[in-house]
Scaffold this motif. Structure first.
Motif, PDB file in Angstrom:
ATOM      1  N   PHE A 176       1.012  -1.243  -0.012  1.00 28.01           N
ATOM      2  CA  PHE A 176       0.069   0.019   0.108  1.00 28.01           C
ATOM      3  C   PHE A 176       0.871   1.375   0.070  1.00 28.01           C
ATOM      4  O   PHE A 176       0.759   2.075  -0.850  1.00 28.01           O
ATOM      5  N   GLY A 177       1.942   1.373   0.791  1.00 29.16           N
ATOM      6  CA  GLY A 177       2.794   2.232   1.149  1.00 29.16           C
ATOM      7  C   GLY A 177       3.660   2.748  -0.252  1.00 29.16           C
ATOM      8  O   GLY A 177       3.694   3.827  -0.698  1.00 29.16           O
ATOM      9  N   SER A 178       4.015   1.761  -0.880  1.00 25.95           N
ATOM     10  CA  SER A 178       4.772   1.906  -1.805  1.00 25.95           C
ATOM     11  C   SER A 178       4.046   2.330  -3.145  1.00 25.95           C
ATOM     12  O   SER A 178       4.480   3.385  -3.671  1.00 25.95           O
ATOM     13  N   GLY A 179       2.771   1.838  -3.300  1.00 32.28           N
ATOM     14  CA  GLY A 179       2.005   2.536  -4.265  1.00 32.28           C
ATOM     15  C   GLY A 179       1.647   3.496  -4.070  1.00 32.28           C
ATOM     16  O   GLY A 179       1.475   4.604  -4.966  1.00 32.28           O
ATOM     17  N   LEU A 197       6.305  14.620   1.414  1.00 29.94           N
ATOM     18  CA  LEU A 197       5.705  13.222   1.888  1.00 29.94           C
ATOM     19  C   LEU A 197       6.430  12.923   3.037  1.00 29.94           C
ATOM     20  O   LEU A 197       7.710  12.615   2.856  1.00 29.94           O
ATOM     21  N   LYS A 198       5.824  12.330   4.283  1.00 26.86           N
ATOM     22  CA  LYS A 198       6.398  11.886   5.281  1.00 26.86           C
ATOM     23  C   LYS A 198       5.677  10.367   5.589  1.00 26.86           C
ATOM     24  O   LYS A 198       4.795  10.175   5.274  1.00 26.86           O
ATOM     25  N   TYR A 199       6.947   9.389   5.777  1.00 27.64           N
ATOM     26  CA  TYR A 199       6.544   8.052   5.940  1.00 27.64           C
ATOM     27  C   TYR A 199       6.724   7.495   7.209  1.00 27.64           C
ATOM     28  O   TYR A 199       7.909   7.467   7.712  1.00 27.64           O
ATOM     29  N   TYR A 200       5.921   6.530   7.697  1.00 31.45           N
ATOM     30  CA  TYR A 200       5.926   6.094   9.228  1.00 31.45           C
ATOM     31  C   TYR A 200       5.294   4.826   9.510  1.00 31.45           C
ATOM     32  O   TYR A 200       4.130   4.867   8.869  1.00 31.45           O
ATOM     33  N   TYR A 201       5.685   3.767  10.213  1.00 29.45           N
ATOM     34  CA  TYR A 201       4.976   2.716  10.786  1.00 29.45           C
ATOM     35  C   TYR A 201       4.817   3.228  12.100  1.00 29.45           C
ATOM     36  O   TYR A 201       5.811   3.221  12.912  1.00 29.45           O
ATOM     37  N   ALA A 351      12.884  -2.809  -0.973  1.00 26.16           N
ATOM     38  CA  ALA A 351      13.541  -1.360  -1.030  1.00 26.16           C
ATOM     39  C   ALA A 351      12.339  -0.419  -1.210  1.00 26.16           C
ATOM     40  O   ALA A 351      11.504  -0.459  -1.729  1.00 26.16           O
ATOM     41  N   ALA A 352      12.792   0.819  -0.816  1.00 26.94           N
ATOM     42  CA  ALA A 352      11.788   1.902  -0.840  1.00 26.94           C
ATOM     43  C   ALA A 352      11.847   2.275  -2.514  1.00 26.94           C
ATOM     44  O   ALA A 352      12.665   2.043  -3.160  1.00 26.94           O
ATOM     45  N   ALA A 366      12.134   3.601   8.259  1.00 27.77           N
ATOM     46  CA  ALA A 366      12.895   2.811   7.086  1.00 27.77           C
ATOM     47  C   ALA A 366      11.609   2.103   6.485  1.00 27.77           C
ATOM     48  O   ALA A 366      10.787   1.279   7.033  1.00 27.77           O
ATOM     49  N   PHE A 367      11.571   2.369   4.929  1.00 26.20           N
ATOM     50  CA  PHE A 367      10.446   1.673   4.204  1.00 26.20           C
ATOM     51  C   PHE A 367      10.492   0.206   4.536  1.00 26.20           C
ATOM     52  O   PHE A 367       9.677  -0.404   4.988  1.00 26.20           O
ATOM     53  N   ALA A 368      11.806  -0.439   4.533  1.00 29.70           N
ATOM     54  CA  ALA A 368      11.902  -1.943   4.771  1.00 29.70           C
ATOM     55  C   ALA A 368      12.899  -2.409   5.712  1.00 29.70           C
ATOM     56  O   ALA A 368      13.682  -1.572   6.054  1.00 29.70           O
TER      57      ALA A 368
END
Length: 368
Positions: A176-179, A197-201, A351-352, A366-368
């Motif tokens: 979902f996040g990658s898309g 864009l900010k990316y977080y889990y 990978a991101a 981190a993405f992955a």
């Protein structure tokens, strides 16, 4: 009086015997759904899957019931599956990857029972063995497509400061996040605008204090839209959005436009459609068409011998379409490009995703 009492006592066993074969017998439920950690009102996997079971069963005159495990554990899920079977279940719907080991454990114990595993594939507890018996169908989704559609449409509608708040870094959330990142990047180029864009889990499929604090700081600093991707983590996003009177958010898995009035759109999986499809195949005695198979459903996807359907997307009904400038015609053109292969969306989560020079991503996690 003694004769009357003797007659009555002799009659009781006869009544009990008759009840065993008539309406006194316990009711059986052919169609069953087992909930995961939530209940059937979670506005996500459980609720949508349950509504699909209920609607299909009622339409076709079948008995149905749901069962909620007593704990968030594999043993509890197995116990609920066995209880459903004891109560007559011939087909059991298990919504969510938490059922992967439970279905693995029971599939060969009950070869006459059919299992529909949503969003997962059966494996043992330590992931050393994957096995899908003929009485199991596994249904997965191409989440990267739904994420892409949400990211692309959001930027095309004029939003340029975005966030992604995922639950846990599991494959579905990562796709979902990658898309979402890929779609936002493509739209940034198409509109010739710069996107942040900010990316977080969050690390959980729940609202957390940290996730709420992050989202609040994002919205306070000007973030316009956050993709809430992972169960009840959306509650942290909703709370954070209060810091920005114009703050919007994007739902996941199902159309969440009814949760709040500031939902811009939702990146959806066809949970209702895929559960219904599985029940259609079962009811038509065509289980051999799907049994033992693993489906990865996307756009214009085949399921058994049923007509092709779109199993991912964003909601298009009028009450859910909250975009101001992005149109349904533009959306359908985008779908056509994906379906005919003109537009390729990567499902790589090792990978991101790469982004346009117009996009700046802050990887809070981190993405992955």
């Amino acid at each position: 009086m003694k004769k009357l009492l003797k007659c009555f006592l002799s009659f009781v066993p006869l009544v009990a015997s008759m009840c065993a074969f008539t309406s006194c017998a316990p009711k059986e439920y052919e169609y069953a759904l087992i909930t995961d950690v939530g209940d059937i009102d979670d506005e996500s996997f459980n609720q949508t899957s349950w509504e699909a079971v209920k609607d299909f069963a009622e339409k076709n005159g079948k008995t149905y019931q749901y069962y909620r495990p007593t704990a968030d554990s594999n043993d509890a899920r197995v116990a609920s599956i066995k209880l459903a079977i004891k109560k007559g279940a011939k087909i059991v719907v298990c919504p969510g990857f938490l059922f992967e080991t439970a279905v693995y454990d029971v599939q060969d114990q009950y070869p006459e029972v059919k299992f529909v595993l949503i969003d997962g594939d059966p494996h043992n507890a330590d992931y050393t063995d994957y096995k899908r018996s003929d009485n199991v169908v596994s249904i997965l989704y191409q989440e990267e497509i739904a994420g892409y559609l949400a990211g692309y449409s959001t930027v095309m509608d004029g939003y340029t400061k975005l966030g992604f708040c995922g639950g846990m870094a599991v494959p579905a959330v990562m796709r979902f996040g990658s898309g979402f990142v890929q779609g936002a990047s493509a739209a940034a180029d198409a509109k010739e605008v710069d996107v942040q864009l900010k990316y977080y889990y969050a690390g959980q499929f729940q609202a957390t204090a940290e996730a709420t604090a992050n989202c609040t700081s994002w919205y306070t600093a000007g973030t316009e839209v956050v993709f809430a991707c992972g169960g009840k983590v959306y509650q942290s996003v909703v709370e954070g959005a209060k810091a920005n009177s114009n703050g919007k958010w994007i739902g996941v898995d199902v159309d969440q436009s009814n949760v709040a009035n500031n939902v811009l759109t939702s990146a959806t999986k066809g949970l209702r459609e895929s559960v219904t499809s599985a029940l259609e195949v079962y009811a038509s005695d065509s289980w051999t068409d799907i049994g033992g198979k693993n489906y990865n459903l996307g756009l214009s996807s085949e399921f058994g011998k049923l007509e092709k359907k779109d199993y991912v997307g964003i909601p298009t009904k009028e009450s859910s379409w909250k975009f101001s400038t992005f149109t349904l015609d533009q959306y359908n053109t985008l779908l056509a490009a994906i379906k005919d292969g003109t537009l390729a969306i990567s499902n790589d989560i090792a990978a991101a995703p790469t982004v346009s020079s117009r996009v700046t991503v802050e990887w809070v996690s981190a993405f992955a």
